[in-house]
Design a protein around this motif. Structure first.
Motif, PDB file in Angstrom:
ATOM      1  N   VAL A   1       0.843  -1.202   0.000  1.00  0.00           N
ATOM      2  CA  VAL A   1       0.000   0.000   0.000  1.00  0.00           C
ATOM      3  C   VAL A   1       0.878   1.252   0.000  1.00  0.00           C
ATOM      4  O   VAL A   1       0.618   2.210  -0.739  1.00  0.00           O
ATOM      5  N   LEU A   2       1.919   1.247   0.809  1.00  0.00           N
ATOM      6  CA  LEU A   2       2.834   2.389   0.870  1.00  0.00           C
ATOM      7  C   LEU A   2       3.497   2.628  -0.484  1.00  0.00           C
ATOM      8  O   LEU A   2       3.567   3.777  -0.954  1.00  0.00           O
ATOM      9  N   LEU A   3       3.956   1.571  -1.137  1.00  0.00           N
ATOM     10  CA  LEU A   3       4.610   1.726  -2.434  1.00  0.00           C
ATOM     11  C   LEU A   3       3.654   2.276  -3.496  1.00  0.00           C
ATOM     12  O   LEU A   3       4.007   3.193  -4.249  1.00  0.00           O
ATOM     13  N   TYR A   4       2.441   1.727  -3.559  1.00  0.00           N
ATOM     14  CA  TYR A   4       1.462   2.257  -4.521  1.00  0.00           C
ATOM     15  C   TYR A   4       1.082   3.694  -4.165  1.00  0.00           C
ATOM     16  O   TYR A   4       0.870   4.524  -5.050  1.00  0.00           O
ATOM     17  N   GLY A   5       1.015   3.983  -2.880  1.00  0.00           N
ATOM     18  CA  GLY A   5       0.732   5.354  -2.453  1.00  0.00           C
ATOM     19  C   GLY A   5       1.812   6.322  -2.909  1.00  0.00           C
ATOM     20  O   GLY A   5       1.520   7.432  -3.365  1.00  0.00           O
ATOM     21  N   LEU A   6       3.062   5.910  -2.807  1.00  0.00           N
ATOM     22  CA  LEU A   6       4.164   6.762  -3.261  1.00  0.00           C
ATOM     23  C   LEU A   6       4.113   6.989  -4.767  1.00  0.00           C
ATOM     24  O   LEU A   6       4.346   8.104  -5.246  1.00  0.00           O
ATOM     25  N   VAL A   7       3.781   5.947  -5.521  1.00  0.00           N
ATOM     26  CA  VAL A   7       3.624   6.097  -6.970  1.00  0.00           C
ATOM     27  C   VAL A   7       2.480   7.079  -7.256  1.00  0.00           C
ATOM     28  O   VAL A   7       2.613   7.985  -8.083  1.00  0.00           O
ATOM     29  N   GLY A   8       1.360   6.920  -6.546  1.00  0.00           N
ATOM     30  CA  GLY A   8       0.217   7.812  -6.734  1.00  0.00           C
ATOM     31  C   GLY A   8       0.556   9.260  -6.416  1.00  0.00           C
ATOM     32  O   GLY A   8       0.195  10.176  -7.167  1.00  0.00           O
ATOM     33  N   VAL A   9       1.261   9.486  -5.324  1.00  0.00           N
ATOM     34  CA  VAL A   9       1.668  10.853  -4.957  1.00  0.00           C
ATOM     35  C   VAL A   9       2.597  11.424  -6.026  1.00  0.00           C
ATOM     36  O   VAL A   9       2.481  12.602  -6.394  1.00  0.00           O
ATOM     37  N   GLY A  10       3.494  10.597  -6.546  1.00  0.00           N
ATOM     38  CA  GLY A  10       4.384  11.059  -7.613  1.00  0.00           C
ATOM     39  C   GLY A  10       3.623  11.471  -8.856  1.00  0.00           C
ATOM     40  O   GLY A  10       3.896  12.526  -9.445  1.00  0.00           O
ATOM     41  N   VAL A  11       2.637  10.671  -9.240  1.00  0.00           N
ATOM     42  CA  VAL A  11       1.844  10.989 -10.434  1.00  0.00           C
ATOM     43  C   VAL A  11       0.996  12.238 -10.172  1.00  0.00           C
ATOM     44  O   VAL A  11       0.874  13.111 -11.044  1.00  0.00           O
ATOM     45  N   MET A  12       0.432  12.370  -8.984  1.00  0.00           N
ATOM     46  CA  MET A  12      -0.369  13.559  -8.677  1.00  0.00           C
ATOM     47  C   MET A  12       0.512  14.809  -8.666  1.00  0.00           C
ATOM     48  O   MET A  12       0.083  15.880  -9.115  1.00  0.00           O
ATOM     49  N   THR A  13       1.738  14.681  -8.182  1.00  0.00           N
ATOM     50  CA  THR A  13       2.671  15.813  -8.216  1.00  0.00           C
ATOM     51  C   THR A  13       2.976  16.198  -9.655  1.00  0.00           C
ATOM     52  O   THR A  13       2.987  17.391  -9.995  1.00  0.00           O
ATOM     53  N   LEU A  14       3.190  15.216 -10.501  1.00  0.00           N
ATOM     54  CA  LEU A  14       3.412  15.482 -11.922  1.00  0.00           C
ATOM     55  C   LEU A  14       2.201  16.192 -12.529  1.00  0.00           C
ATOM     56  O   LEU A  14       2.341  17.141 -13.298  1.00  0.00           O
ATOM     57  N   GLY A  15       0.993  15.737 -12.181  1.00  0.00           N
ATOM     58  CA  GLY A  15      -0.222  16.381 -12.671  1.00  0.00           C
ATOM     59  C   GLY A  15      -0.313  17.831 -12.229  1.00  0.00           C
ATOM     60  O   GLY A  15      -0.669  18.716 -13.008  1.00  0.00           O
ATOM     61  N   TYR A  16       0.030  18.087 -10.978  1.00  0.00           N
ATOM     62  CA  TYR A  16       0.027  19.457 -10.455  1.00  0.00           C
ATOM     63  C   TYR A  16       1.010  20.323 -11.240  1.00  0.00           C
ATOM     64  O   TYR A  16       0.686  21.434 -11.654  1.00  0.00           O
ATOM     65  N   LEU A  17       2.216  19.805 -11.446  1.00  0.00           N
ATOM     66  CA  LEU A  17       3.234  20.566 -12.171  1.00  0.00           C
ATOM     67  C   LEU A  17       2.826  20.814 -13.618  1.00  0.00           C
ATOM     68  O   LEU A  17       3.059  21.905 -14.160  1.00  0.00           O
ATOM     69  N   ALA A  18       2.187  19.825 -14.250  1.00  0.00           N
ATOM     70  CA  ALA A  18       1.728  19.991 -15.637  1.00  0.00           C
ATOM     71  C   ALA A  18       0.668  21.085 -15.715  1.00  0.00           C
ATOM     72  O   ALA A  18       0.706  21.936 -16.612  1.00  0.00           O
ATOM     73  N   LEU A  19      -0.278  21.072 -14.780  1.00  0.00           N
ATOM     74  CA  LEU A  19      -1.311  22.115 -14.774  1.00  0.00           C
ATOM     75  C   LEU A  19      -0.697  23.479 -14.487  1.00  0.00           C
ATOM     76  O   LEU A  19      -1.072  24.480 -15.085  1.00  0.00           O
ATOM     77  N   ASP A  20       0.270  23.509 -13.588  1.00  0.00           N
ATOM     78  CA  ASP A  20       0.952  24.764 -13.267  1.00  0.00           C
ATOM     79  C   ASP A  20       1.643  25.343 -14.496  1.00  0.00           C
ATOM     80  O   ASP A  20       1.699  26.560 -14.669  1.00  0.00           O
ATOM     81  N   LEU A  21       2.139  24.482 -15.383  1.00  0.00           N
ATOM     82  CA  LEU A  21       2.811  24.943 -16.604  1.00  0.00           C
ATOM     83  C   LEU A  21       1.854  25.596 -17.601  1.00  0.00           C
ATOM     84  O   LEU A  21       2.252  26.491 -18.338  1.00  0.00           O
TER      85      LEU A  21
END
Length: 142
Positions: A8-28
Protein backbone atom coordinates in the motif's frame (compact mmCIF):
# COMPACT_ATOMS: atom_id res chain seq x y z
CA UNK A 1 -0.16 -7.72 7.32
CA UNK A 2 3.21 -5.92 7.14
CA UNK A 3 3.72 -7.01 3.54
CA UNK A 4 0.33 -5.62 2.55
CA UNK A 5 1.08 -2.36 4.37
CA UNK A 6 4.34 -2.09 2.43
CA UNK A 7 2.56 -2.69 -0.86
CA UNK A 8 0.00 0.00 0.00
CA UNK A 9 2.83 2.39 0.87
CA UNK A 10 4.61 1.73 -2.43
CA UNK A 11 1.46 2.26 -4.52
CA UNK A 12 0.73 5.35 -2.45
CA UNK A 13 4.16 6.76 -3.26
CA UNK A 14 3.62 6.10 -6.97
CA UNK A 15 0.22 7.81 -6.73
CA UNK A 16 1.67 10.85 -4.96
CA UNK A 17 4.38 11.06 -7.61
CA UNK A 18 1.84 10.99 -10.43
CA UNK A 19 -0.37 13.56 -8.68
CA UNK A 20 2.67 15.81 -8.22
CA UNK A 21 3.41 15.48 -11.92
CA UNK A 22 -0.22 16.38 -12.67
CA UNK A 23 0.03 19.46 -10.45
CA UNK A 24 3.23 20.57 -12.17
CA UNK A 25 1.73 19.99 -15.64
CA UNK A 26 -1.31 22.11 -14.77
CA UNK A 27 0.95 24.76 -13.27
CA UNK A 28 2.81 24.94 -16.60
CA UNK A 29 -0.33 25.66 -18.65
CA UNK A 30 -1.75 28.33 -16.36
CA UNK A 31 -0.38 31.87 -16.47
CA UNK A 32 0.26 32.16 -12.71
CA UNK A 33 1.70 29.81 -10.16
CA UNK A 34 -1.10 27.61 -8.82
CA UNK A 35 0.28 27.76 -5.30
CA UNK A 36 -0.06 31.54 -5.31
CA UNK A 37 -3.41 31.58 -7.13
CA UNK A 38 -5.09 29.02 -4.83
CA UNK A 39 -3.50 29.50 -1.43
CA UNK A 40 -2.45 33.16 -1.45
CA UNK A 41 -4.99 34.83 -3.77
CA UNK A 42 -7.75 32.35 -2.84
CA UNK A 43 -8.74 32.14 -6.50
CA UNK A 44 -11.81 29.93 -6.72
CA UNK A 45 -11.45 29.26 -10.44
CA UNK A 46 -7.93 27.94 -9.96
CA UNK A 47 -9.12 25.82 -7.03
CA UNK A 48 -11.95 24.33 -9.12
CA UNK A 49 -9.66 23.43 -12.01
CA UNK A 50 -6.97 22.04 -9.70
CA UNK A 51 -9.53 20.02 -7.75
CA UNK A 52 -10.98 18.52 -10.93
CA UNK A 53 -7.52 17.69 -12.18
CA UNK A 54 -6.40 16.07 -8.90
CA UNK A 55 -9.63 14.07 -8.66
CA UNK A 56 -9.13 12.96 -12.25
CA UNK A 57 -5.53 11.91 -11.68
CA UNK A 58 -6.59 10.04 -8.55
CA UNK A 59 -9.25 8.19 -10.54
CA UNK A 60 -6.75 7.20 -13.23
CA UNK A 61 -4.19 6.05 -10.65
CA UNK A 62 -6.90 4.07 -8.87
CA UNK A 63 -7.86 2.32 -12.11
CA UNK A 64 -4.19 1.76 -12.91
CA UNK A 65 -3.62 0.12 -9.52
CA UNK A 66 -6.63 -2.09 -10.08
CA UNK A 67 -5.38 -3.04 -13.55
CA UNK A 68 -1.90 -3.73 -12.18
CA UNK A 69 -3.12 -6.72 -10.20
CA UNK A 70 -2.99 -8.63 -13.48
CA UNK A 71 0.74 -7.88 -13.79
CA UNK A 72 3.39 -10.40 -12.83
CA UNK A 73 4.96 -9.17 -9.64
CA UNK A 74 4.91 -6.04 -7.56
CA UNK A 75 7.64 -4.21 -9.48
CA UNK A 76 5.81 -4.62 -12.80
CA UNK A 77 2.56 -3.50 -11.16
CA UNK A 78 4.19 -0.37 -9.77
CA UNK A 79 5.79 0.48 -13.11
CA UNK A 80 2.56 -0.05 -15.03
CA UNK A 81 0.67 2.10 -12.52
CA UNK A 82 3.22 4.89 -12.93
CA UNK A 83 3.12 4.66 -16.74
CA UNK A 84 -0.68 4.65 -16.90
CA UNK A 85 -0.78 7.55 -14.48
CA UNK A 86 1.71 9.59 -16.51
CA UNK A 87 -0.28 8.80 -19.67
CA UNK A 88 -3.39 10.11 -17.88
CA UNK A 89 -1.63 13.34 -16.94
CA UNK A 90 -0.48 13.79 -20.55
CA UNK A 91 -3.98 13.24 -21.92
CA UNK A 92 -5.51 15.63 -19.37
CA UNK A 93 -2.93 18.29 -20.25
CA UNK A 94 -3.70 17.74 -23.93
CA UNK A 95 -7.43 18.19 -23.20
CA UNK A 96 -6.64 21.51 -21.49
CA UNK A 97 -4.65 22.63 -24.55
CA UNK A 98 -7.32 21.53 -27.05
CA UNK A 99 -10.07 23.32 -25.12
CA UNK A 100 -7.84 26.39 -25.06
CA UNK A 101 -7.52 26.26 -28.84
CA UNK A 102 -11.23 25.89 -29.61
CA UNK A 103 -12.52 28.46 -27.10
CA UNK A 104 -12.12 32.24 -27.14
CA UNK A 105 -9.26 33.72 -25.13
CA UNK A 106 -6.45 31.90 -23.42
CA UNK A 107 -7.88 29.04 -21.36
CA UNK A 108 -5.30 29.30 -18.58
CA UNK A 109 -6.06 32.98 -18.07
CA UNK A 110 -9.81 32.51 -18.42
CA UNK A 111 -10.13 29.85 -15.73
CA UNK A 112 -8.18 32.07 -13.32
CA UNK A 113 -10.55 35.01 -13.79
CA UNK A 114 -12.34 35.76 -10.56
CA UNK A 115 -14.90 38.54 -10.79
CA UNK A 116 -17.00 39.57 -7.82
CA UNK A 117 -15.60 36.61 -5.89
CA UNK A 118 -17.11 34.18 -8.38
CA UNK A 119 -15.07 31.91 -10.62
CA UNK A 120 -15.40 32.11 -14.37
CA UNK A 121 -17.85 29.42 -15.62
CA UNK A 122 -15.02 27.99 -17.74
CA UNK A 123 -13.32 26.83 -14.54
CA UNK A 124 -16.26 24.49 -13.85
CA UNK A 125 -16.20 23.22 -17.42
CA UNK A 126 -12.47 22.54 -17.28
CA UNK A 127 -12.74 20.81 -13.90
CA UNK A 128 -15.53 18.60 -15.28
CA UNK A 129 -13.47 17.87 -18.40
CA UNK A 130 -10.66 16.51 -16.24
CA UNK A 131 -13.06 14.19 -14.43
CA UNK A 132 -14.73 13.10 -17.70
CA UNK A 133 -11.30 12.41 -19.22
CA UNK A 134 -10.35 10.39 -16.14
CA UNK A 135 -13.53 8.32 -16.46
CA UNK A 136 -12.69 7.53 -20.09
CA UNK A 137 -9.11 6.62 -19.27
CA UNK A 138 -10.21 4.51 -16.31
CA UNK A 139 -12.62 2.62 -18.56
CA UNK A 140 -9.76 1.89 -20.93
CA UNK A 141 -7.85 0.30 -18.06
CA UNK A 142 -10.65 -2.00 -16.97
Amino acid sequence: MFETAGIVLLYGLVGVGVMTLGYLALDLVTPRRLTQAVWTERNRGAAIVLSGQLLGVGMVVSAAIHASEFQKGLAQGLVSTALYGVAGVLVMTLVFAVVGIVTPGRMGATVLEDSDGRPHPAAWVQGALYIATALMLSAALS
